[in-house]
Design a protein around this motif. Structure first.
Motif, PDB file in Angstrom:
ATOM      1  N   ASN A   5      37.946 193.985 -33.434  1.00 48.79           N
ATOM      2  CA  ASN A   5      37.203 192.405 -33.872  1.00 48.79           C
ATOM      3  C   ASN A   5      38.394 191.106 -34.343  1.00 48.79           C
ATOM      4  OD1 ASN A   5      34.688 193.209 -32.368  1.00 48.79           O
ATOM      5  ND2 ASN A   5      33.538 193.226 -35.081  1.00 48.79           N
ATOM      6  N   LYS A   6      38.757 191.764 -35.025  1.00 48.71           N
ATOM      7  CA  LYS A   6      40.056 191.276 -35.193  1.00 48.71           C
ATOM      8  C   LYS A   6      40.913 190.858 -34.022  1.00 48.71           C
ATOM      9  CE  LYS A   6      40.668 192.287 -39.808  1.00 48.71           C
ATOM     10  NZ  LYS A   6      42.053 193.380 -40.974  1.00 48.71           N
ATOM     11  N   GLN A   7      40.922 192.151 -32.982  1.00 46.67           N
ATOM     12  CA  GLN A   7      42.462 191.699 -32.426  1.00 46.67           C
ATOM     13  C   GLN A   7      41.867 190.476 -31.167  1.00 46.67           C
ATOM     14  OE1 GLN A   7      45.923 193.469 -31.697  1.00 46.67           O
ATOM     15  NE2 GLN A   7      44.520 193.337 -33.517  1.00 46.67           N
ATOM     16  N   HIS A  12      46.881 184.895 -26.477  1.00 52.93           N
ATOM     17  CA  HIS A  12      47.521 184.897 -26.570  1.00 52.93           C
ATOM     18  C   HIS A  12      48.299 183.692 -24.878  1.00 52.93           C
ATOM     19  CE1 HIS A  12      46.963 188.903 -27.564  1.00 52.93           C
ATOM     20  NE2 HIS A  12      45.877 188.742 -27.370  1.00 52.93           N
ATOM     21  N   TYR A  13      49.272 183.566 -25.718  1.00 54.83           N
ATOM     22  CA  TYR A  13      49.758 182.749 -24.833  1.00 54.83           C
ATOM     23  C   TYR A  13      51.140 183.491 -24.014  1.00 54.83           C
ATOM     24  CZ  TYR A  13      47.301 179.621 -26.969  1.00 54.83           C
ATOM     25  OH  TYR A  13      46.082 178.625 -27.470  1.00 54.83           O
ATOM     26  N   ARG A  14      52.422 183.141 -23.719  1.00 56.55           N
ATOM     27  CA  ARG A  14      53.206 183.632 -23.259  1.00 56.55           C
ATOM     28  C   ARG A  14      54.081 185.087 -23.666  1.00 56.55           C
ATOM     29  NH1 ARG A  14      57.383 183.135 -20.153  1.00 56.55           N
ATOM     30  NH2 ARG A  14      58.513 181.573 -20.715  1.00 56.55           N
ATOM     31  N   PHE A  15      54.435 184.542 -25.125  1.00 59.11           N
ATOM     32  CA  PHE A  15      55.208 185.318 -25.491  1.00 59.11           C
ATOM     33  C   PHE A  15      54.735 184.887 -27.013  1.00 59.11           C
ATOM     34  CE2 PHE A  15      57.788 182.082 -24.306  1.00 59.11           C
ATOM     35  CZ  PHE A  15      58.789 181.991 -25.893  1.00 59.11           C
ATOM     36  N   HIS A  16      53.699 184.093 -27.960  1.00 58.16           N
ATOM     37  CA  HIS A  16      53.183 183.303 -28.876  1.00 58.16           C
ATOM     38  C   HIS A  16      51.962 184.427 -28.990  1.00 58.16           C
ATOM     39  CE1 HIS A  16      56.110 180.639 -29.135  1.00 58.16           C
ATOM     40  NE2 HIS A  16      56.032 180.619 -30.111  1.00 58.16           N
ATOM     41  N   VAL A  54      51.033 174.335 -27.282  1.00 56.83           N
ATOM     42  CA  VAL A  54      51.515 173.700 -26.155  1.00 56.83           C
ATOM     43  C   VAL A  54      52.267 174.048 -25.070  1.00 56.83           C
ATOM     44  CG1 VAL A  54      51.959 171.217 -25.440  1.00 56.83           C
ATOM     45  CG2 VAL A  54      51.416 171.791 -27.844  1.00 56.83           C
ATOM     46  N   LYS A  55      51.123 174.514 -23.860  1.00 58.90           N
ATOM     47  CA  LYS A  55      51.699 175.641 -23.387  1.00 58.90           C
ATOM     48  C   LYS A  55      52.961 174.983 -22.253  1.00 58.90           C
ATOM     49  CE  LYS A  55      48.004 178.307 -21.991  1.00 58.90           C
ATOM     50  NZ  LYS A  55      46.462 178.382 -20.929  1.00 58.90           N
ATOM     51  N   GLU A  56      53.586 173.776 -22.206  1.00 59.03           N
ATOM     52  CA  GLU A  56      54.603 173.297 -21.348  1.00 59.03           C
ATOM     53  C   GLU A  56      55.566 172.762 -22.273  1.00 59.03           C
ATOM     54  OE1 GLU A  56      51.441 171.633 -21.372  1.00 59.03           O
ATOM     55  OE2 GLU A  56      51.554 169.834 -21.978  1.00 59.03           O
ATOM     56  N   ARG A  57      55.527 173.348 -23.773  1.00 59.70           N
ATOM     57  CA  ARG A  57      56.926 173.346 -24.150  1.00 59.70           C
ATOM     58  C   ARG A  57      56.728 174.832 -25.059  1.00 59.70           C
ATOM     59  NH1 ARG A  57      58.222 168.167 -25.633  1.00 59.70           N
ATOM     60  NH2 ARG A  57      59.061 168.992 -27.436  1.00 59.70           N
ATOM     61  N   GLN A  70      56.262 179.825 -41.846  1.00 56.14           N
ATOM     62  CA  GLN A  70      55.811 178.999 -42.685  1.00 56.14           C
ATOM     63  C   GLN A  70      54.445 179.026 -42.686  1.00 56.14           C
ATOM     64  OE1 GLN A  70      56.865 176.146 -44.716  1.00 56.14           O
ATOM     65  NE2 GLN A  70      58.563 177.490 -44.904  1.00 56.14           N
ATOM     66  N   CYS A  71      53.716 180.152 -42.233  1.00 51.41           N
ATOM     67  CA  CYS A  71      52.730 180.701 -41.715  1.00 51.41           C
ATOM     68  C   CYS A  71      51.892 181.060 -42.512  1.00 51.41           C
ATOM     69  CB  CYS A  71      51.973 180.838 -40.788  1.00 51.41           C
ATOM     70  SG  CYS A  71      49.781 181.167 -40.614  1.00 51.41           S
ATOM     71  N   LYS A  72      51.717 180.939 -43.846  1.00 55.00           N
ATOM     72  CA  LYS A  72      50.759 181.532 -45.272  1.00 55.00           C
ATOM     73  C   LYS A  72      49.813 182.354 -44.786  1.00 55.00           C
ATOM     74  CE  LYS A  72      51.664 177.616 -48.365  1.00 55.00           C
ATOM     75  NZ  LYS A  72      51.360 176.756 -47.286  1.00 55.00           N
ATOM     76  N   LYS A  73      49.294 182.602 -43.699  1.00 56.98           N
ATOM     77  CA  LYS A  73      47.846 183.315 -43.302  1.00 56.98           C
ATOM     78  C   LYS A  73      48.100 184.503 -42.479  1.00 56.98           C
ATOM     79  CE  LYS A  73      43.869 180.032 -44.359  1.00 56.98           C
ATOM     80  NZ  LYS A  73      43.556 180.880 -45.490  1.00 56.98           N
ATOM     81  N   GLU A  74      49.877 184.343 -41.687  1.00 60.27           N
ATOM     82  CA  GLU A  74      50.200 185.325 -40.643  1.00 60.27           C
ATOM     83  C   GLU A  74      50.151 185.282 -39.977  1.00 60.27           C
ATOM     84  OE1 GLU A  74      51.088 188.568 -42.838  1.00 60.27           O
ATOM     85  OE2 GLU A  74      52.988 187.731 -44.278  1.00 60.27           O
ATOM     86  N   ALA A  75      49.248 184.412 -39.188  1.00 61.99           N
ATOM     87  CA  ALA A  75      48.564 184.552 -38.217  1.00 61.99           C
ATOM     88  C   ALA A  75      49.566 184.445 -37.029  1.00 61.99           C
ATOM     89  CB  ALA A  75      47.351 182.975 -38.145  1.00 61.99           C
ATOM     90  N   ILE A  76      51.005 184.038 -37.128  1.00 58.99           N
ATOM     91  CA  ILE A  76      51.324 184.333 -35.682  1.00 58.99           C
ATOM     92  C   ILE A  76      51.882 185.310 -35.204  1.00 58.99           C
ATOM     93  CG2 ILE A  76      53.522 182.737 -34.663  1.00 58.99           C
ATOM     94  CD1 ILE A  76      52.520 180.388 -36.555  1.00 58.99           C
ATOM     95  N   LEU A  77      52.409 185.608 -34.172  1.00 63.86           N
ATOM     96  CA  LEU A  77      53.197 186.610 -33.398  1.00 63.86           C
ATOM     97  C   LEU A  77      53.704 186.325 -32.563  1.00 63.86           C
ATOM     98  CD1 LEU A  77      51.059 189.624 -33.863  1.00 63.86           C
ATOM     99  CD2 LEU A  77      53.577 189.777 -34.830  1.00 63.86           C
ATOM    100  N   ILE A  78      55.092 186.624 -32.212  1.00 62.27           N
ATOM    101  CA  ILE A  78      55.786 186.345 -31.273  1.00 62.27           C
ATOM    102  C   ILE A  78      56.620 187.453 -31.003  1.00 62.27           C
ATOM    103  CG2 ILE A  78      58.096 185.179 -30.464  1.00 62.27           C
ATOM    104  CD1 ILE A  78      57.708 182.278 -33.016  1.00 62.27           C
ATOM    105  N   ASP A  79      56.522 187.180 -29.615  1.00 64.35           N
ATOM    106  CA  ASP A  79      56.949 188.340 -29.077  1.00 64.35           C
ATOM    107  C   ASP A  79      58.845 189.029 -28.750  1.00 64.35           C
ATOM    108  OD1 ASP A  79      54.906 189.731 -28.442  1.00 64.35           O
ATOM    109  OD2 ASP A  79      54.648 189.000 -26.496  1.00 64.35           O
TER     110      ASP A  79
END
Ligand code: SF4
Ligand code: SF4
Length: 79
Positions: A5-7, A12-16, A54-57, A70-79
């Motif tokens: 469920n977490k997954q 998913h964006y291109r690499f975020h 923002v997809k174009e950015r 900076q995201c304290k919740k560790e919500a962001i992953l970057i490939d």
């Protein structure tokens, strides 16, 4: 909540990749503030916040990882 469920909460964006479940309780929206390239936009700040890319950015990202720090919740992953 199960791992599966977490997954399912990861957008998913291109690499975020954003675990938007974690954004729901966010109060500081530090991703937006941290990224000097304007990659993020947090929507629904007054109700159920959700970080979006923002997809174009997305390609402006230089993978400095300030946002992931900076995201304290560790919500962001970057490939
Ligand atoms: S990515 Fe992190 S800082 Fe940004 S809204 Fe989600 S939880 Fe908050
Ligand atoms: S790694 Fe750096 S440039 Fe890329 S989204 Fe995060 S703060 Fe912005």
């Amino acid at each position: 909540m199960t791992e599966v469920n977490k997954q399912a909460n990861i957008e998913h964006y291109r690499f975020h990749h954003i675990d938007t479940e974690k954004c729901k309780n966010c109060e500081d929206f530090s991703c937006e503030e941290a990224c000097f390239r304007g990659v993020y936009k947090v929507v629904n700040k007054q109700s159920i916040p959700k970080c979006t890319v923002v997809k174009e950015r997305e390609d402006f990202c230089i993978k400095c990882h300030i946002c992931t720090t900076q995201c304290k919740k560790e919500a962001i992953l970057i490939d």
